[in-house]
Motif scaffolding. Sequence first.
Motif, mmCIF file in Angstrom:
data_model
loop_
_atom_site.group_PDB
_atom_site.id
_atom_site.type_symbol
_atom_site.label_atom_id
_atom_site.label_comp_id
_atom_site.label_asym_id
_atom_site.label_seq_id
_atom_site.Cartn_x
_atom_site.Cartn_y
_atom_site.Cartn_z
ATOM 1 N N VAL A 31 0.845 -1.203 0.000
ATOM 2 C CA VAL A 31 0.000 0.000 0.000
ATOM 3 C C VAL A 31 0.872 1.242 0.000
ATOM 4 N N TRP A 32 1.952 1.232 0.773
ATOM 5 C CA TRP A 32 2.845 2.394 0.820
ATOM 6 C C TRP A 32 3.426 2.683 -0.561
ATOM 7 N N TYR A 33 3.936 1.655 -1.241
ATOM 8 C CA TYR A 33 4.486 1.874 -2.580
ATOM 9 C C TYR A 33 3.401 2.337 -3.548
ATOM 10 N N ARG A 34 2.292 1.606 -3.578
ATOM 11 C CA ARG A 34 1.228 1.896 -4.550
ATOM 12 C C ARG A 34 0.590 3.264 -4.330
ATOM 13 N N ASP A 35 0.213 3.562 -3.101
ATOM 14 C CA ASP A 35 -0.562 4.776 -2.824
ATOM 15 C C ASP A 35 0.283 5.984 -2.468
ATOM 16 N N HIS A 36 1.520 5.780 -2.093
ATOM 17 C CA HIS A 36 2.321 6.899 -1.606
ATOM 18 C C HIS A 36 3.632 7.066 -2.379
ATOM 19 N N ALA A 37 4.535 6.106 -2.254
ATOM 20 C CA ALA A 37 5.873 6.260 -2.827
ATOM 21 C C ALA A 37 5.853 6.448 -4.340
ATOM 22 N N ASP A 38 5.158 5.564 -5.047
ATOM 23 C CA ASP A 38 5.185 5.668 -6.511
ATOM 24 C C ASP A 38 4.607 6.993 -6.997
ATOM 25 N N HIS A 39 3.573 7.469 -6.334
ATOM 26 C CA HIS A 39 2.984 8.754 -6.744
ATOM 27 C C HIS A 39 3.936 9.920 -6.464
ATOM 28 N N HIS A 40 4.369 10.051 -5.223
ATOM 29 C CA HIS A 40 5.193 11.208 -4.853
ATOM 30 C C HIS A 40 6.577 11.183 -5.500
ATOM 31 N N MET A 41 7.171 10.006 -5.595
ATOM 32 C CA MET A 41 8.502 9.936 -6.202
ATOM 33 C C MET A 41 8.447 10.241 -7.691
ATOM 34 N N ALA A 42 7.370 9.867 -8.372
ATOM 35 C CA ALA A 42 7.236 10.222 -9.794
ATOM 36 C C ALA A 42 7.209 11.738 -9.960
ATOM 37 N N VAL A 43 6.545 12.421 -9.065
ATOM 38 C CA VAL A 43 6.508 13.889 -9.120
ATOM 39 C C VAL A 43 7.871 14.462 -8.788
ATOM 40 N N LEU A 44 8.492 13.986 -7.719
ATOM 41 C CA LEU A 44 9.781 14.522 -7.291
ATOM 42 C C LEU A 44 10.881 14.290 -8.323
ATOM 43 N N LEU A 45 10.904 13.110 -8.927
ATOM 44 C CA LEU A 45 11.974 12.758 -9.871
ATOM 45 C C LEU A 45 11.753 13.301 -11.276
ATOM 46 N N ASN A 46 10.563 13.800 -11.564
ATOM 47 C CA ASN A 46 10.255 14.324 -12.893
ATOM 48 C C ASN A 46 11.098 15.562 -13.189
ATOM 49 N N THR A 47 11.600 15.659 -14.407
ATOM 50 C CA THR A 47 12.461 16.805 -14.752
ATOM 51 C C THR A 47 11.721 18.136 -14.695
ATOM 52 N N ASP A 48 10.392 18.122 -14.710
ATOM 53 C CA ASP A 48 9.623 19.359 -14.540
ATOM 54 C C ASP A 48 9.129 19.517 -13.106
ATOM 55 N N GLY A 49 9.603 18.657 -12.208
ATOM 56 C CA GLY A 49 9.195 18.708 -10.811
ATOM 57 C C GLY A 49 9.988 19.738 -10.025
ATOM 58 N N PRO A 50 9.943 19.645 -8.712
ATOM 59 C CA PRO A 50 10.571 20.652 -7.863
ATOM 60 C C PRO A 50 12.094 20.709 -7.963
ATOM 61 N N PHE A 51 12.721 19.666 -8.509
ATOM 62 C CA PHE A 51 14.177 19.658 -8.635
ATOM 63 C C PHE A 51 14.650 20.126 -10.009
ATOM 64 N N LYS A 52 13.766 20.737 -10.779
ATOM 65 C CA LYS A 52 14.138 21.215 -12.114
ATOM 66 C C LYS A 52 15.362 22.124 -11.996
ATOM 67 N N GLY A 53 16.380 21.833 -12.762
ATOM 68 C CA GLY A 53 17.615 22.616 -12.734
ATOM 69 C C GLY A 53 18.673 22.046 -11.805
ATOM 70 N N CYS A 54 18.288 21.124 -10.926
ATOM 71 C CA CYS A 54 19.237 20.504 -10.002
ATOM 72 C C CYS A 54 19.726 19.181 -10.593
ATOM 73 N N SER A 55 20.842 18.702 -10.072
ATOM 74 C CA SER A 55 21.320 17.384 -10.471
ATOM 75 C C SER A 55 22.192 16.815 -9.362
ATOM 76 N N PRO A 56 22.282 15.486 -9.281
ATOM 77 C CA PRO A 56 23.131 14.888 -8.250
ATOM 78 C C PRO A 56 24.597 15.280 -8.414
ATOM 79 N N ASP A 57 25.031 15.500 -9.660
ATOM 80 C CA ASP A 57 26.435 15.837 -9.908
ATOM 81 C C ASP A 57 26.732 17.314 -9.670
ATOM 82 N N ASP A 58 25.828 18.183 -10.144
ATOM 83 C CA ASP A 58 26.065 19.625 -10.049
ATOM 84 C C ASP A 58 25.387 20.263 -8.844
ATOM 85 N N GLY A 59 24.563 19.507 -8.142
ATOM 86 C CA GLY A 59 23.930 20.000 -6.922
ATOM 87 C C GLY A 59 22.713 20.869 -7.154
ATOM 88 N N HIS A 60 22.437 21.673 -6.156
ATOM 89 C CA HIS A 60 21.262 22.548 -6.150
ATOM 90 C C HIS A 60 21.496 23.740 -7.066
#
Length: 142
Positions: free
Chosen positions: A96-125
């Motif tokens: 239930v956690w994966y289906r109803d919570h993790a998969d939904h929120h992580m798809a938004v967070l990891l999306n290139t148009d999401g809140p991390f737009k312009g950030c990268s693990p290599d170049d940072g914030h």
Amino acid sequence: MSDALLGEWDDEFTGPAGDAGEPDAEAEDAPALFYPDVARFVGEHLAFVYRRQINPGGGTTWCPQWWRHAEAISRLEALWRAWEHLRHDGTTGMSVWYRDHADHHMAVLLNTDGPFKGCSPDDGHHPRLHPLPCEEPPPGLF
């Protein structure tokens, strides 16, 4: 963290102040948390169980300073709280956690148009996203 750095945050939360009243009896009866805070949950659990190839040009991105993004804090806090609750269900809790919570929120967070737009693990914030524009509603509407 010094006060000088606070101005560098993408979004400074200005929500309502917490209630300083009597302790909540329900909170006193709540089971102990496995992770004491969202930072430990993300760093010690989520980062390991939700592995993805980060490729900003290919549709996934992440900010190593996720805590500088108000939306990320809110979504990750929701994921942590849901995980803490659902971990007690030994049957379908994690599904239930994966289906109803993790998969939904992580798809938004990891999306290139999401809140991390312009950030990268290599170049940072990187560049800030601005709050959505809002106008005052007409008086008496609400």
